[in-house]
Structure formats: C-alpha cells, structure tokens
Write an enzyme that holds these catalytic residues in place. Structure first.
Site, short mmCIF file in Angstrom:
data_model
loop_
_atom_site.label_atom_id
_atom_site.label_comp_id
_atom_site.label_asym_id
_atom_site.label_seq_id
_atom_site.Cartn_x
_atom_site.Cartn_y
_atom_site.Cartn_z
N GLN A 85 49.62 37.08 31.07
CA GLN A 85 49.55 36.85 32.51
C GLN A 85 50.77 36.08 32.99
OE1 GLN A 85 47.06 33.93 34.71
NE2 GLN A 85 45.98 35.72 35.54
N CYS A 115 45.43 31.60 41.40
CA CYS A 115 45.40 30.19 41.04
C CYS A 115 45.44 29.32 42.29
CB CYS A 115 46.57 29.84 40.13
SG CYS A 115 46.56 28.11 39.59
N ASN A 215 34.64 38.22 38.58
CA ASN A 215 34.90 36.92 38.00
C ASN A 215 34.27 35.83 38.87
OD1 ASN A 215 37.71 34.72 37.76
ND2 ASN A 215 36.18 35.00 36.17
N GLY A 216 33.75 34.80 38.22
CA GLY A 216 33.14 33.69 38.94
C GLY A 216 31.67 33.54 38.60
N ASP A 217 31.31 32.40 38.03
CA ASP A 217 29.92 32.07 37.70
C ASP A 217 29.33 32.92 36.58
OD1 ASP A 217 30.08 30.18 39.66
OD2 ASP A 217 28.86 31.25 41.13
N SER A 239 35.13 32.88 32.34
CA SER A 239 36.10 31.80 32.45
C SER A 239 35.52 30.49 31.95
CB SER A 239 36.57 31.66 33.91
OG SER A 239 37.21 32.84 34.36
#
Length: 352
Positions: A85, A115, A215-217, A239
C-alpha cells in the site's frame, strides 16, 4: 447460530477476481500502520493461507528520495497473495513507487485514500483525496499506466457527514482504472467513533462493476456475515479486530468456505501466540522489535482475569527475555488456576 444465506454462500464460493489476479479468499487483512509488518502477516497467514495481506502504508515521497527501501516495504517471496500500500498526492511519485512495489513482489498495488491522520491529510494524502477527486483520478491513472499488476484503492465514505461523496468518488476510481475498492464505512471526521455506516458500502456495490470490499467494525465472524448479507460486498477487510488476535481473518475465511465456526483460541493459546510474536519481532528487528512488541503484547492480554495487571507488566518490557518470563508466568498461572473469560473494550488503532 450464524448462517449464510444460499445466495451469499454461492456467490462467495468463487475466487475474488481483482483484474486478472485471483484470490482464493474473500477475507483480507487490512494494512495497519505500525502493525502489519512481515512478522504480523506471517502469523495471520498461518490461520488464513489464502487471504490477501497488505504491508503498512509506504510514503511515495520517501521512496523517491531514499537509496534503500524501508523495511515496511519488505515482503517474503513466499507470502502470496500480497499487496503493497502506497500513499501520497503526487501522481508521478506514486507511479515511481508502484514500480518499486512490483519489483519487491507485490501482486497488487493499493493506494491509500482513507487515512484520517492529520500528518497525512495535511500534505494532501490519505482521506484528504476525497476532497480532491481530480487528483485522486490522476493518481490512479498514472499508477495504472506505470505497472502491469492490478491497482486498488482504499478509502472512506467522505470527509464529514455533510460531505459524503463516496458514490461519485468510487465511480471515478473505477473509471480511472482501479480494479477493486475497499470502503471503510466512516467519514474522516468520525475517526473510529460510532458504528460504521455499512449502508453506504451497499450503495457503492450497486453502482460499480469492480469488486467492493467492506471495512469497518469487523470484530467477529458474525459481524462479517451480517455485513456481507447487508451490503452485498464482494468481501470483508479486517482491521482493529486482528490486534492481539491474528486468528480472526482465518476464522471468518473458514466460516465463509465451510459454514462451520472454528473453536476460538483460549487465553493460554493467545498468550502462547503473543510469546511467539515477541520472539519473532526480536529476531527480525532487534531492540526496536521489542519496543514495538509492547503494544502487541498488551493487545493479546485481554479477556481473562488478571489481564489488566499483565498488560501493565508487558507495556514496559526492556528485552525479549523479560517479556518471555512474564508471559510464561502468566501462562503457568492460567494453566494451574484455570481462567475465566471476561469482556473488555476493543483496542483502538489507526486503520489506514
């Protein structure tokens, strides 16, 4: 009881196609600054051999001026599939960096456009590109022209609640040549507060033809399945849920492939993994690895009686021998006195 709908099970049975590249898993390990080095990726891959791993994000400007590639860009020739990345706001620097990523062995190049950290956004990188879609497009086009491997993007749903522009932004990225997009369901202003807005990920999926990764949780198998059912996404990216728990990607991947939940590791098994992680970091980075290991050790030390005290001890270790002794003593106590699971707050870390 977690279950997959027949439609979801059939759809996820196929490999994930990122341009011409195929991945035999719909569960990806997110890039995490200061975490997803070669050592951490090896541990995650042990339990998820087919999953795509990501390096920590690499500064393209830094690569332009250094003679030696940074250690965070180092990949093992055997760790496939792997993505490197990159972040920056200069299309030419990113194109140059992407060529270096290919030379290092990357299967895909991912551009960080999500980010939220100030030191990244104030220089035009990360999620600030959500406010500058023309530059974001130029970046993707330049990198696509520079390399012959798939180029992907990781981003958020918008800058603020009043500036949610992910639908237009995602379409621009696809039109510029991105072969996959990962969407973190929060705005930049949210940081990591409040629940991820998965509904926006579903809306992105409805308008794109390239794979969309949610993505997320993603803290559990149940959360991943709920998200996939709700959004129709092509996969999930884990993540913060993997901090001190490199088993998660493999647990989700196993369930999606078999419909069977893996037995979760006990606190003893988690601390044994922590000890191995510490030793591996020492062997790979020396004293710097031990200092970096402190945070990892505290993330492993949760969910059982006495964990808080153990975290305090491990957060100040000075050398690998000290850390191993502390962990061995904790393992011995749990082995002989038994252990009891307790609920603790989730760890916090910058997802990139």
């Amino acid at each position: 009881m977690i279950s997959l709908s027949p439609h979801l099970k059939a759809r996820l049975a196929e490999p994930l196609k990122i341009g011409h590249f195929e991945v035999k898993s719909r569960v990806l390990q997110s890039p995490l600054s200061g975490v997803t080095d070669l050592v951490f990726r090896r541990l995650v891959r042990r339990f998820a051999p087919d999953s795509m791993m990501y390096t920590e994000m690499v500064n393209a400007t830094g690569l332009h001026y250094v003679k030696q590639l940074p250690k965070i860009m180092e990949v093992d020739p055997n760790e496939r599939p792997i993505s490197i990345q990159l972040f920056d706001c200069r299309p030419d620097f990113l194109a140059e960096a992407a060529k270096m990523a290919v030379a290092e062995g990357a299967d895909t190049v991912d551009i960080n456009m999500g980010c939220p950290v100030n030191k990244i956004t104030k220089n035009g990188g990360g999620s600030s590109l959500l406010r500058d879609p023309e530059t974001a497009e130029a970046i993707v086009r330049a990198v696509v022209q520079a390399v012959d491997i798939p180029v992907t993007v990781k981003t958020r749903i918008g800058w603020t609640e009043n500036e949610i522009n992910i639908l237009d932004f995602a379409k621009r990225m696809e039109d510029a040549g991105a072969k996959m997009i990962t969407v973190h369901g929060r705005t930049r202003a949210q940081g990591y507060n409040g629940p991820a807005k998965w509904e926006w990920i579903g809306r992105v999926k409805e308008i794109l033809s390239i794979p969309v990764i949610a993505n997320g949780d993603m803290f559990s198998v149940e959360a991943a399945v709920r998200c996939l059912e709700q959004t129709g996404a092509d996969g999930v990216m884990c993540s913060r849920g993997t901090l001190g728990y490199p088993f998660l990607v493999g647990e989700i991947d196993h369930f999606l492939k078999t419909g069977i939940e893996k037995i979760k590791p006990t606190p003893i098994e988690r601390l044994e993994c922590a000890r191995e992680h510490l030793q591996m970091l020492w062997e790979y980075k020396g004293d710097r690895g031990v200092r970096q290991a402190r945070k990892h050790m505290t993330w492993y030390s949760k969910g059982f009686a006495g964990a808080a005290e153990l975290r305090g001890q491990l957060s100040v270790i000075e050398n690998v021998e000290q850390g191993v002794v502390i962990l061995d003593q904790a393992i011995d106590r749990l082995t002989h006195s038994g252990w009891q699971e307790i609920e603790e707050a989730e760890s916090q870390l910058v997802e990139v």
